[in-house]
Design a protein around this motif. Sequence first.
Motif, PDB file in Angstrom:
ATOM      1  N   PHE A   1      31.552  41.702  48.483  1.00  0.00           N
ATOM      2  CA  PHE A   1      32.156  42.506  47.351  1.00  0.00           C
ATOM      3  C   PHE A   1      33.506  42.362  47.386  1.00  0.00           C
ATOM      4  O   PHE A   1      34.254  42.212  46.223  1.00  0.00           O
ATOM      5  N   ALA A   2      34.208  42.261  48.511  1.00  0.00           N
ATOM      6  CA  ALA A   2      35.554  42.317  48.505  1.00  0.00           C
ATOM      7  C   ALA A   2      36.192  40.912  47.941  1.00  0.00           C
ATOM      8  O   ALA A   2      37.278  41.071  47.228  1.00  0.00           O
ATOM      9  N   ALA A   3      35.666  39.895  48.144  1.00  0.00           N
ATOM     10  CA  ALA A   3      35.976  38.555  47.542  1.00  0.00           C
ATOM     11  C   ALA A   3      36.007  38.518  46.290  1.00  0.00           C
ATOM     12  O   ALA A   3      36.639  38.099  45.383  1.00  0.00           O
ATOM     13  N   PHE A   4      34.727  38.917  45.858  1.00  0.00           N
ATOM     14  CA  PHE A   4      34.265  38.906  44.383  1.00  0.00           C
ATOM     15  C   PHE A   4      35.350  39.750  43.235  1.00  0.00           C
ATOM     16  O   PHE A   4      35.869  39.180  42.593  1.00  0.00           O
ATOM     17  N   PHE A   5      35.618  41.012  43.796  1.00  0.00           N
ATOM     18  CA  PHE A   5      36.298  41.824  43.079  1.00  0.00           C
ATOM     19  C   PHE A   5      37.667  41.509  43.156  1.00  0.00           C
ATOM     20  O   PHE A   5      38.632  41.728  42.225  1.00  0.00           O
ATOM     21  N   GLY A   6      38.122  40.990  44.437  1.00  0.00           N
ATOM     22  CA  GLY A   6      39.575  40.633  44.638  1.00  0.00           C
ATOM     23  C   GLY A   6      39.768  39.212  43.603  1.00  0.00           C
ATOM     24  O   GLY A   6      41.008  39.316  42.921  1.00  0.00           O
ATOM     25  N   LYS A   7      38.736  38.405  43.575  1.00  0.00           N
ATOM     26  CA  LYS A   7      39.082  37.595  42.515  1.00  0.00           C
ATOM     27  C   LYS A   7      39.055  37.817  41.135  1.00  0.00           C
ATOM     28  O   LYS A   7      39.891  37.596  40.150  1.00  0.00           O
ATOM     29  N   LEU A   8      38.236  38.796  40.744  1.00  0.00           N
ATOM     30  CA  LEU A   8      38.307  39.466  39.274  1.00  0.00           C
ATOM     31  C   LEU A   8      39.566  40.025  39.093  1.00  0.00           C
ATOM     32  O   LEU A   8      40.215  39.976  37.945  1.00  0.00           O
ATOM     33  N   LEU A   9      40.146  40.908  39.896  1.00  0.00           N
ATOM     34  CA  LEU A   9      41.599  41.427  39.893  1.00  0.00           C
ATOM     35  C   LEU A   9      42.729  40.395  39.733  1.00  0.00           C
ATOM     36  O   LEU A   9      43.513  40.538  38.836  1.00  0.00           O
ATOM     37  N   ARG A  10      42.583  39.592  40.193  1.00  0.00           N
ATOM     38  CA  ARG A  10      43.539  38.353  40.154  1.00  0.00           C
ATOM     39  C   ARG A  10      43.410  37.416  38.693  1.00  0.00           C
ATOM     40  O   ARG A  10      44.529  37.166  38.008  1.00  0.00           O
ATOM     41  N   LYS A  11      42.172  37.394  38.156  1.00  0.00           N
ATOM     42  CA  LYS A  11      42.060  36.844  37.275  1.00  0.00           C
ATOM     43  C   LYS A  11      42.443  37.757  35.907  1.00  0.00           C
ATOM     44  O   LYS A  11      42.944  37.148  34.885  1.00  0.00           O
ATOM     45  N   GLN A  12      42.556  39.163  36.212  1.00  0.00           N
ATOM     46  CA  GLN A  12      43.334  39.970  35.277  1.00  0.00           C
ATOM     47  C   GLN A  12      44.822  40.128  35.523  1.00  0.00           C
ATOM     48  O   GLN A  12      45.298  41.175  35.018  1.00  0.00           O
ATOM     49  N   SER A  13      45.312  39.277  36.229  1.00  0.00           N
ATOM     50  CA  SER A  13      46.636  39.460  36.608  1.00  0.00           C
ATOM     51  C   SER A  13      47.142  40.563  37.319  1.00  0.00           C
ATOM     52  O   SER A  13      48.295  41.081  37.306  1.00  0.00           O
ATOM     53  N   LEU A  14      46.104  41.180  38.304  1.00  0.00           N
ATOM     54  CA  LEU A  14      46.445  42.180  39.123  1.00  0.00           C
ATOM     55  C   LEU A  14      46.350  41.483  40.501  1.00  0.00           C
ATOM     56  O   LEU A  14      45.451  40.817  40.957  1.00  0.00           O
ATOM     57  N   LEU A  15      47.220  41.783  41.490  1.00  0.00           N
ATOM     58  CA  LEU A  15      47.404  41.406  42.738  1.00  0.00           C
ATOM     59  C   LEU A  15      46.825  42.396  43.622  1.00  0.00           C
ATOM     60  O   LEU A  15      47.400  43.595  44.063  1.00  0.00           O
ATOM     61  N   PRO A  16      45.595  42.088  44.438  1.00  0.00           N
ATOM     62  CA  PRO A  16      45.096  42.954  45.302  1.00  0.00           C
ATOM     63  C   PRO A  16      45.770  42.949  46.430  1.00  0.00           C
ATOM     64  O   PRO A  16      46.119  41.913  47.105  1.00  0.00           O
ATOM     65  N   SER A  17      46.230  44.137  46.971  1.00  0.00           N
ATOM     66  CA  SER A  17      46.902  44.547  48.277  1.00  0.00           C
ATOM     67  C   SER A  17      46.126  45.261  49.118  1.00  0.00           C
ATOM     68  O   SER A  17      45.661  46.382  48.699  1.00  0.00           O
ATOM     69  N   LEU A  18      45.978  44.792  50.350  1.00  0.00           N
ATOM     70  CA  LEU A  18      45.069  45.805  51.286  1.00  0.00           C
ATOM     71  C   LEU A  18      45.428  45.658  52.897  1.00  0.00           C
ATOM     72  O   LEU A  18      46.653  44.713  53.097  1.00  0.00           O
TER      73      LEU A  18
END
Length: 426
Positions: free
Chosen positions: A17-34
Motif C-alpha cells: 500500500f505504501a509503495a502504491f500510494f507513494g507512486k500515485l502521490l509523485r504522479k500528481q506532483s506531491l512528494l511523500p515524506s515519511l
Amino acid sequence: MQPVYFAHGYREREAPFAAFFGKLLRKQSLLPSLDPPSESVNAAKLERHLRYTKGLVAIVSNRDSAVSPHIRFEINMSIRMGQPLLVFFEDTLSPDMFPKQIPKRRFSATSYFREVREHLHAISSLEDYIGRENIPKFVSPNDHRTCLLLGFGQSSTPYHDLILTLIKSKGYSAIRIPIENTSPPIDETMMAEVRSADLAIAFLDERDPSSMYHLGLAQSCMVPTILLTTHQNRPLNHLVPQEYQRLYLDSKNTAEGFIKIEQQINLFEEDFVSLDSDSEADQYANQLASISSHSGEYTEETRLTIIRELTMGDKYTTGQAGAVGPGAFSTGNTFNQIWQQHSESIDLPTLVAELGQLREAMRAEAQSPEHDVALGAVASAQSAAENGDGPGALSHLKSAGKWALDVATKIGVNVATAAIKSATGI
C-alpha cells in the motif's frame, strides 16, 4: 513538487500500500515524506515535520477491525493545524471511525491497483487545493531559533537551570512564559513569539489558568511540544500512544532526567526521509516487507537499515537536511564519519567503563549548571556506547566540552579522552 506528510502502517501486508500510494502521490506532483520505523518517536518530532509539509495523506489499513493509534494521532495533528488532509482507508473499516469533516476515499486490499482512477482523482483534488507554488509561511521566523518554556513553576524547579543551559547549548534562545498575571487576549508581541517558536518544553504540573492557556495556545499554533511532569501518577490519555504524551522526570534524580530531556530534543531534531523516485518507493516497500514485525515493534537499527537501502549513489535525501553521505545515520553525517575514522582506536566496552569513571569524577567536581549539562552529556554518551552506537556516543560527547576533557585527562581515562577529542575537534 510539494512535500506532503505520508502516514502509513509498517507491517508486512501494508508495505505494498505504501509503495502504491507513494507512486500515485509523485504522479500528481506531491512528494511523500515519511519517517522509517524505529523504536523511538515523540510528538514534537512529528509536529515539527508536519509544519514543513503542505498537507497530510494517510493510508489506513484494517488491523483486526481497528486503526493504528499512531496514524490516528497523525490525523489529529493535521486537524489541529488545519492542514489539507486526505485519508485512504481500507474498505473493511467503517468510515465512522474518522471525523465526518475530513476527506476520505476507501480502497480494497485485493484490488486497490484497479482503482487507480478513483485514487488519482482524490489526490488530484488535494493537489489542486494545495497548489503548485511553494508559498512560505506568512509569519517570518525569528532571527535566532527559540524555545518556549511553559509551566516552569515550583514543581519543576530542580530542572530550571539544567533546561536553560541545555537549550542554550543546542542553539535555542529561551522564551519563558510567565505562569501568573497573564490572561487572554495576549498582546501581539507574545502571540508572535508563540507562533514563530521552533520548540516548546512544557511542564504539566502547574494547573493555573494562565499556564494551561499558553500551553493550549502553543498546541493550537502547532508548536512542536515536549510535555514533562514530575508527578509520576499524572493520568495518561488511553486513546493516545504513550510516546506522544507527558514524560515523567524524577525531581530527585536530575541526572537521569537530563538524559531523558536531551534524548527528547535529539529525537525532535531528527529528520524524515522523502521518497524522491518510484524506485525508492519500491525499495522502501521491499525493506518494510523484509523487516516486518507483526506487532509493529522495531529497533533503531531498523530505521538505519532502511535509510541505507534508500541511498542513491553517494547520497540520499532527508526532509530538511538535503544530501548527506550514505553512512549518515540519525546521529548525523559528521559523527558517523568521525566514528569511521576512529572506531579502531575507540573500543566501545572500554569507552563505557571509562565514561562511568569520568562521570563519577565530574560529579564530585560539578559546581554549576554548565557542569551539570556536561555531566548529562557524558551520561548520554555512556548510554549510547552501551547500546553499541558509536556515532551517537560521539554526538553526545561533543556537548560535554572542554571541562569533561580536562577531567578525563586528569584521571587518565585514555579512551574516553581520545573520544572527546575526536568529537569536539580539540
